[in-house]
Design a protein around this motif. Structure first.
Motif, PDB file in Angstrom:
ATOM      1  N   THR A 218       0.803  -1.231   0.000  1.00 28.91           N
ATOM      2  CA  THR A 218       0.000   0.000   0.000  1.00 28.91           C
ATOM      3  C   THR A 218       0.828   1.269   0.000  1.00 28.91           C
ATOM      4  N   GLY A 219       2.141   1.153   0.145  1.00 25.93           N
ATOM      5  CA  GLY A 219       2.987   2.339   0.283  1.00 25.93           C
ATOM      6  C   GLY A 219       3.090   3.156  -0.977  1.00 25.93           C
ATOM      7  N   GLY A 220       3.317   4.445  -0.789  1.00 28.25           N
ATOM      8  CA  GLY A 220       3.506   5.347  -1.917  1.00 28.25           C
ATOM      9  C   GLY A 220       4.921   5.234  -2.458  1.00 28.25           C
ATOM     10  N   ASN A 221       5.264   6.171  -3.346  1.00 29.07           N
ATOM     11  CA  ASN A 221       6.539   6.114  -4.049  1.00 29.07           C
ATOM     12  C   ASN A 221       7.737   6.164  -3.110  1.00 29.07           C
ATOM     13  N   HIS A 222       7.723   7.105  -2.157  1.00 30.25           N
ATOM     14  CA  HIS A 222       8.858   7.248  -1.246  1.00 30.25           C
ATOM     15  C   HIS A 222       8.950   6.085  -0.266  1.00 30.25           C
ATOM     16  N   ALA A 223       7.798   5.603   0.191  1.00 32.85           N
ATOM     17  CA  ALA A 223       7.793   4.485   1.142  1.00 32.85           C
ATOM     18  C   ALA A 223       8.363   3.224   0.504  1.00 32.85           C
ATOM     19  N   VAL A 224       7.919   2.952  -0.728  1.00 38.98           N
ATOM     20  CA  VAL A 224       8.429   1.775  -1.451  1.00 38.98           C
ATOM     21  C   VAL A 224       9.914   1.937  -1.748  1.00 38.98           C
ATOM     22  N   SER A 225      10.316   3.173  -2.061  1.00 37.99           N
ATOM     23  CA  SER A 225      11.713   3.430  -2.372  1.00 37.99           C
ATOM     24  C   SER A 225      12.618   3.067  -1.202  1.00 37.99           C
ATOM     25  N   GLY A 226      12.140   3.289   0.003  1.00 37.51           N
ATOM     26  CA  GLY A 226      12.942   2.967   1.177  1.00 37.51           C
ATOM     27  C   GLY A 226      13.140   1.474   1.391  1.00 37.51           C
ATOM     28  N   LEU A 227      12.241   0.643   0.824  1.00 37.68           N
ATOM     29  CA  LEU A 227      12.342  -0.804   1.006  1.00 37.68           C
ATOM     30  C   LEU A 227      13.554  -1.395   0.292  1.00 37.68           C
ATOM     31  N   LYS A 228      14.001  -0.741  -0.756  1.00 39.69           N
ATOM     32  CA  LYS A 228      15.047  -1.335  -1.586  1.00 39.69           C
ATOM     33  C   LYS A 228      16.324  -1.607  -0.810  1.00 39.69           C
ATOM     34  N   PHE A 229      16.585  -0.810   0.207  1.00 38.65           N
ATOM     35  CA  PHE A 229      17.816  -0.998   0.967  1.00 38.65           C
ATOM     36  C   PHE A 229      17.780  -2.293   1.783  1.00 38.65           C
ATOM     37  N   ARG A 230      16.582  -2.723   2.168  1.00 36.19           N
ATOM     38  CA  ARG A 230      16.456  -4.007   2.846  1.00 36.19           C
ATOM     39  C   ARG A 230      16.464  -5.149   1.852  1.00 36.19           C
ATOM     40  N   VAL A 231      15.781  -4.960   0.728  1.00 34.47           N
ATOM     41  CA  VAL A 231      15.653  -6.027  -0.267  1.00 34.47           C
ATOM     42  C   VAL A 231      16.991  -6.325  -0.949  1.00 34.47           C
ATOM     43  N   LEU A 232      17.771  -5.290  -1.236  1.00 34.46           N
ATOM     44  CA  LEU A 232      19.011  -5.472  -1.990  1.00 34.46           C
ATOM     45  C   LEU A 232      20.089  -6.220  -1.223  1.00 34.46           C
ATOM     46  N   ARG A 233      19.982  -6.261   0.078  1.00 31.12           N
ATOM     47  CA  ARG A 233      21.040  -6.885   0.877  1.00 31.12           C
ATOM     48  C   ARG A 233      21.294  -8.328   0.458  1.00 31.12           C
ATOM     49  N   GLU A 234      20.220  -9.089   0.239  1.00 30.19           N
ATOM     50  CA  GLU A 234      20.373 -10.490  -0.146  1.00 30.19           C
ATOM     51  C   GLU A 234      21.060 -10.631  -1.497  1.00 30.19           C
ATOM     52  N   ARG A 322      22.924   0.430   7.319  1.00 27.20           N
ATOM     53  CA  ARG A 322      22.792   1.721   8.013  1.00 27.20           C
ATOM     54  C   ARG A 322      21.529   2.468   7.563  1.00 27.20           C
ATOM     55  N   VAL A 323      21.329   2.526   6.246  1.00 25.96           N
ATOM     56  CA  VAL A 323      20.171   3.257   5.734  1.00 25.96           C
ATOM     57  C   VAL A 323      18.872   2.576   6.145  1.00 25.96           C
ATOM     58  N   ALA A 324      18.788   1.260   5.977  1.00 21.86           N
ATOM     59  CA  ALA A 324      17.576   0.523   6.355  1.00 21.86           C
ATOM     60  C   ALA A 324      17.300   0.656   7.842  1.00 21.86           C
TER      61      ALA A 324
END
Length: 424
Positions: A218-234, A322-324
């Motif tokens: 349900t997140g907007g553009n900025h909220a979803v953008s912040g998820l990438k730092f957690r997702v990219l780790r793997e 750090r960012v996440a």
């Protein structure tokens, strides 16, 4: 008894000088002849006249053949062993190089005896950090997908949910048109997963994660953008370099042909001139200070967290962590946090991130401010075909994305003209 009628004659009639030989002389001559013949025979036939051929002599030709076969087999075996040793030697050299880099990283500033400076003008610090050892146990399913999609351990990755479906279609349509094979969409909901599959787009749906899914769906553009730092780790833990892309980006050329790959992070800039994009000495004027009224400062416009290349190194993974971590604790814009962690140096009470970084060419990796404020109005710059254009400065993203395609792909020269420089 009959008497002898004359002198006794030797048997065989042997004489010397007309005189008969005595019995003793004949024996001596026979012995001498026998000894001479014996010497000659001993010299000519050292192993005897009637000795049977030895087993060794009889088998010699067959033995020679056997030795030849054994030698050939040994040569083949030795060659194979040599190839194996050369391969092992190459592996050990590679390990030595990697360990040397890690040793240098670990020892910098701690053990000065490890390093010796070369002649003036030849000294250079370590430019590129070593990559981590891939760990497929982190996510075997993702590892299998990446093995099929990535090229040379690299790929473009974008996150998307149903809120941006129309822009996502423009995004992957242009990637296909350019011929970029190594890209992947991380679907944040079922609709996007099914949409990608129906369009032949490589897609990955993460396993359920309560902390991520609530924002993802349900997140907007900025909220979803912040998820990438957690997702990219793997992705980095699996040993892959990622070119992270927002979906408001138009690909016009293959970006992997224009990367340097010498830094932990290689990012496009929000700057719009050489000074703002690459850094400059900015003088601050404070008249009340009199003689010291001018203070020199260094400035650079922020990196764009919607398009950056990140290598699988320890500093890069630390940056993501750090960012996440901060985004989970603070109400902050992910791009601001991304830049703060990259640029703010160590100071009392804070240890800065030791990551290397590179700013991308602002005319090849172009933001929409550069395009609409400068490039479209310049006859020479407008002829340059960028690698990507990011519609990050404008809210009417989809319309501008379509106009960018018309201008650069379809050659419509006035396609960009009716848009204002900004968002007024």
């Amino acid at each position: 008894m009959a008497g002898r009628h004359g002198p006794l004659m030797p048997r065989g009639g042997g004489t010397v000088g007309g005189k008969p030989l005595s019995r003793g002389s004949r024996i001596a001559i026979a012995v001498a002849i026998g000894v001479s013949l014996g010497c000659v025979c001993a010299f000519l036939y050292p192993e005897g006249l009637f000795m049977r051929p030895s087993t060794t002599a009889l088998q010699w030709p067959r033995h020679v053949g056997s030795v030849a076969c054994e030698s050939s087999d040994k040569v083949t075996s030795l060659k194979s062993h040599l190839v194996s040793l050369e391969r092992k030697n190459a592996e050990l050299k590679s390990q030595i190089n990697e360990l040397s880099m890690k040793l240098q990283l670990a020892g910098q500033g701690k053990n000065e005896s490890l390093y010796k400076a070369g002649p003036f003008g030849t000294v250079k610090a370590l430019r590129t950090n070593p990559t981590v050892i891939p760990d497929e146990s982190v996510n075997p399913r993702l590892a299998k997908i990446l093995e099929e999609v990535a090229v040379k351990k690299e790929l473009v990755v974008a996150l998307a949910n149903s809120n941006v479906r129309e822009m996502l279609e423009v995004w992957f349509t242009n990637i296909k048109r350019v011929g970029i094979p190594n890209y992947l969409v991380v679907a944040l909901d079922d609709n996007i997963e099914n949409f990608c599959k129906s369009n032949g787009v490589p897609v990955y749906r993460r396993d359920p994660d309560e902390g991520v899914d609530s924002i993802a769906k349900t997140g907007g553009n900025h909220a979803v953008s912040g998820l990438k730092f957690r997702v990219l780790r793997e992705f980095l833990q699996l040993g892959y370099s990622i070119l992270l892309s927002d979906i408001d980006i138009i690909f016009l050329r293959n970006p992997f042909d224009h990367l340097y790959r010498d830094s932990d992070v290689e990012s496009m800039s929000d700057g719009h001139t050489n000074m703002t994009a690459y850094g400059f000495n900015d003088v601050f004027d404070e008249p009340s200070m009199g003689w010291a009224r001018y203070a020199h400062t260094m400035r650079i416009w922020v990196y764009n967290s919607g398009f950056f290349y990140i290598r699988p190194t320890i500093p890069a993974i630390e940056l993501l962590d750090r960012v996440a971590g901060r985004l989970s604790r603070e109400k902050a814009w992910d791009q601001a946090v991304f830049n703060e962690e990259l640029f703010i140096p160590s100071h009392p009470g804070y240890e800065g991130l030791h990551a290397s970084r590179r700013t991308m060419d602002m005319y090849l990796f172009m933001n929409s401010k550069v395009l609409f404020k400068t490039v479209r109005k310049d006859a020479q710059l407008s002829k340059l075909k960028p690698v990507i254009v990011h519609s990050n400065y404008h809210p009417d993203k989809l319309d501008r994305m379509k106009a960018i395609i018309e201008f650069y792909v379809n050659g419509k020269q006035n396609a960009l003209q009716h848009f204002p420089d900004g968002s007024e």
